[in-house]
Design a protein around this motif. Structure first.
Motif: not given
Lengths: 464, 464, 464
Positions: C381-386, C432-437, C448-450, C452-461
């Motif tokens: 569900e959460g395996n988004v590309t940012y 994100l699964l690649d990042v986790a691996e 969770r980090a993604a 937080a960074l998205e909320e800080a405007g540093l990351l976009g899906a």
């Protein structure tokens, strides 16, 4: 792009016997290596580490400036000053910090700590403060290491205004209640961030970047050792005909690298290989941390040199924690920059403490690190792609004096194997490092074979 | 391209019971294997090794010619003669060398060594020489093995004019000072280089190359064993309906392979798989040396057969040192040619010495090598790409008698697993060897399943 | 395509405290996991296993129907009936089989076995039979396990008309000669094959398939456990906002999956990830069998979850033997469907015997399996590309409260490392699964980090 003020100041670091000897002739890095006297070079490097050690450096200020001037000497080291307030991507060059004095006096007026004795005693970037503070209030301005109670930690507060002292946990525990006299005579004012740069032009505009952080105060291995290795490398390369252009950066950590990248994006795009130099004088084994790309030529060159070093070593994949490879390898740049250290940051007990003294740094290890750096550059310089000009069957090497006259022996010697491997693999599709990797022969042996075959007209260099 | 003179000479090597039995029927190589009597085949092969052993072979001359004629028999082995002076890429076919006699007599006239007793005693390609030589001058013409003092080494000087004797180090050490009488009655004259060739045409013009070097004098494992195995293989395959065309080369090492390649570039381009046969009779485990390509079908076929042989074995990557795979895999050809041997050259103590006698070669190991070669060819011949004609869900195998009637058992047997693997993986994208590798089942089991499914109409062969 | 008759029957499986509690809020699967009470969930699941266990299921018939109705409860489980004779690729839906009674009486009228006591005693799909049979003739209708003499085997004869009894080998060995009275009161008539389906619509039409086979009679682990886990999972997901659409299939093994695929090819093409659920309640470690593709996202998600489970586990490559992954992964579909079990079929001694009772199934292992399934779905569900929106050098995290104020510490904590890894690797090229691996951090930490960074405007899906 903001114009910076280059300052060229003639320094007093004269080139001395051991290293300058190697600079005279111009037969490439292999010649340099053959002529180098590692013992003398190590002794010289260690002397320079001892000179740099006491200077109170930070990410800006006179301590940093003095350190860079000490490195200049015979080296064409240019100092750049980037004004406070200059924007660098998400960052801004901070105010310049200078330390005149930082002392903590006890209830009876006795000196508890004094930054004059050890620059680590003051929290880096402490704001000016003068006054009486009761012990209970002082505590939140004190930094110590409960798990290493005899050592003074290195701590900074660059981006959060604060003042403080660092001291051993033993000393801290023995502090008597009462009023302490705090004198932090620092300035935090408009000024500039200083960094040093050496550019050695080679045949190609493609650049090799060598970067050392210069912001740490009295920590000898981290990173007086790296500053000295980079400076020595630059000095040695001056006498050599180079294929690549070499850029040496002496920058305050993080903000310095970010500032250089922000002001020099065009140059950054020219970097084809790079190394971050740090912690190269301790007794530990060499450790190479790969670039974010993971299989760049620099990654393979370092792996090859370490594998043939005859000593224990370690290879690690990139992680986004560490020194300035974090910035050079950030996804917007993704440069092929790795880091070749001895024991990595944070992994030796003396790291970021008062125990990182010149005694931790060994002359022979500095020299060993220097030799490995040169061997890596030897690979980068000589990693040419050749094509076998006689590719159908083996050419008759015996007729050309490249093969022994009597047949039937059980084994070919390494030199003959190198000739055969070069002929077999050099089909224009891969450079010599591939041949060295595949054949498990040292690069210099493979390169020697390639030069012999080229001379015999059996091999030609391709455009690559 | 230079025209060569083919010579077809009817030989005396009659096909005998053990092997010819297998030649009659035509059910492919699996049928051949099922009918082969390894013990009888090994005995026959060993007898032929013993016959070949004493003949004084070299890279040219009558010893080579006699050896090839001995192999002819029922085999359509064509002899080619390539004249001295013929250019072959970077090489030139040398003068033909023939040995009439080579003797060294001691100060008292006693025979020290005589090539009539052991052909290794004369340095290969020795120039004619007759005269008295003092021991101190003789020494530079003597070859011995200080580390194996009882053995006579095999040495040659093809491309550097010289004469010499090979003897045991013990004998050499015992030579008394004085004058020695040297008689080297050889000729080195215009003539030709001889090689043998067998071509067995199959359904496809794509060729499988099997090459054995035939230039070594009295060395039984290297390479009487290889010559005999290649000849036996060719004889057995005559009776079989073949998918590929097979070309067997019996060539002097290096110069023979180079000459064939130079004169037959067009044929060389047809080679899709190949093996260099050498050292196939010693007691050591089988060793496969991959082609320069490293993952060619021949490399995978050999790895598969060895993995399922039930015996210890070794796989090695290509190196540019060895036998004629050096030429076939040179970058201008880069043919998919590997080498399947027992103990590789240079790695058994008897290698290239007087200890490589027919006693070193074992009949059962010759037979085992033959079986593995046949199994490799079985893979190459049957490595068809099929497509499952009922690819959506499993077809109902039980209805077709391919699956047991009662369900609920814990495990499927190998034959059922082979059916399921073939149905699962045969989607037209991969041949049967891939299925065998992936399923870890032996190729013959996978092929049997494929044939059963093809018969049931569930599988179709693709064009490939 | 044949129209099927959907039957929606309101069942009695009411959602109870432990699980329903988790269904209320909608913060995604992580919220579900955080709120889940594994102990209560395991107890509930085990109770349901005990209820399902005695029902005499088969691939058709009322036992199967009753079992599916038992699962309905709060679950929108639709029952489909596919008529006898319906073609499904190479197969045909068989006649419906129903068991009224199956008894074997001994020579003295004593009851030998009775399917009322244990449904395994009758050979599945036994044809009706009534009569006297002498022991010697009866033997070919008896099934027992000589190697597990106290256990009753599970045997079927779906596609070969036969009747029989299954009994322990000990009991069989003790049978006295004489006439036995056989009563097999079954019917094998035109009817239908029943399967159940739950569809939970998510934001995307891309489907996640969860499939459990429901045809086995009194075998608790295989597969009452799988039926219950799938039903519980479906019930929990009802309360969650979903990215994917989820399809749960409760099908008779082999013929049920084949029938569904044949009738729903268009839906099958929407399946992007899938899992076959079986044997999830025994004490063994979790085992994931990869899809035929081998490196599909589901394969990597399962490997990741198991690697971070803190318990022993096993990963296996696909083989074409097993449960309904055989059909979903057949080459004509090749869906990304793996199978997550505890001890795989055939590898625990109780498998397909009377020892696979509810006592073999443990509540805590059911709950552990449920948690792992949910964690796998959390990844899917959460395996988004940012994409890092500040990709040139690191952004200044300290300024945003994402980094500690005092510098110089030896190590970054996991949460900070997760931020740095996300910034370093999220360049739009990998989810994100690649990042986790790559970072070896658990997916939830990376996500969770993604966020937080998205909320800080540093990351976009990205669109993906």
């Amino acid at each position: 792009m903001i114009a910076t003020t280059p300052m060229s100041i003639s320094g007093r670091y004269e080139s001395s016997a051991a290293c300058s000897q190697a600079v005279t002739a111009g037969h490439g890095i292999r010649g340099l290596l053959d002529r180098l006297d590692p013992e003398a070079a190590g002794a010289e490097m260690h002397a320079l580490v001892r000179e740099l050690y006491p200077i109170p450096r930070s990410i800006t200020g006179d301590g940093l400036r003095r350190s860079l001037r000490l490195l200049q000497g015979a080296l064409p080291l240019t100092l750049h000053e980037v004004p406070t307030g200059t924007r660098a991507f998400d960052w801004v060059v901070p105010r310049e910090w200078n330390l005149r004095a930082a002392r903590l006096l006890g209830p009876d007026g006795e000196v508890v700590v004094d930054a004059d004795r050890l620059s680590l005693h003051v929290l880096g970037y402490s704001t000016p403060f003068r006054g009486k503070v009761r012990l209970e209030d002082l505590q939140e301005h004190l930094h110590s290491l409960p798990e290493q109670p005899t050592l003074v930690p290195y701590r900074t507060s660059y981006y959060h205004e604060d003042w403080g002292f660092c001291l051993s946990h033993e000393q801290r525990a023995a502090l008597r209640p009462g009023e302490y006299d705090v004198l932090i005579d620092t300035s935090l004012e408009e000024g500039s961030l200083t960094y040093g740069e050496v550019l050695l032009r080679g045949a190609s505009p493609d650049e090799v970047l060598v970067s050392a952080h210069c912001c740490h105060p009295s920590l000898a291995n981290d990173n007086c050792s790296g500053m000295v290795l980079a400076a020595t490398l630059a000095r040695l390369l001056q006498g050599v005909e180079l294929q690549h252009t070499y850029r040496f950066l002496f920058v305050p950590g993080t903000i310095g690298a970010i500032t250089w990248l922000a002001l020099n994006e065009d140059f950054a795009r020219r970097v084809v290989h790079g190394l971050v130099v740090a912690c190269v004088g301790d007794a530990g084994r060499l450790t190479y941390k790969r670039s974010r790309r993971g299989n760049a030529e620099i990654d393979r060159a370092c792996a090859h040199v370490l594998a043939h070093s005859g000593e224990d070593y370690e290879l690690r994949d990139f992680t986004p924690y560490g020194y300035d490879e974090r910035q050079y390898c950030s996804p917007g740049f993704d440069l092929a920059v790795g880091s070749l250290t001895r024991t990595p940051h944070g992994e030796y007990p003396e790291y970021h403490t008062s125990a990182d003294t010149p005694e931790l740094v060994r002359a022979d290890r500095l020299a060993d690190s220097l030799v490995r750096y040169l061997e890596v550059l030897e690979v980068l310089e000589g990693n040419v792609t050749y094509v076998n000009l006689s590719p159908k069957c083996e050419p008759q090497l015996g007729r050309r004096g490249l093969y022994g006259p009597v047949g039937g022996h059980s084994h070919a010697v390494a030199a003959q194997m190198a000739l055969l491997w070069v002929l077999s693999l050099c089909d224009g599709s891969r450079p010599l490092l591939d041949v060295a990797e595949r054949s498990k022969l040292p690069f210099r042996e493979v390169r020697r074979a390639a030069l012999a075959l080229e001379e015999a007209g059996l091999l030609g260099a391709t455009g690559t």
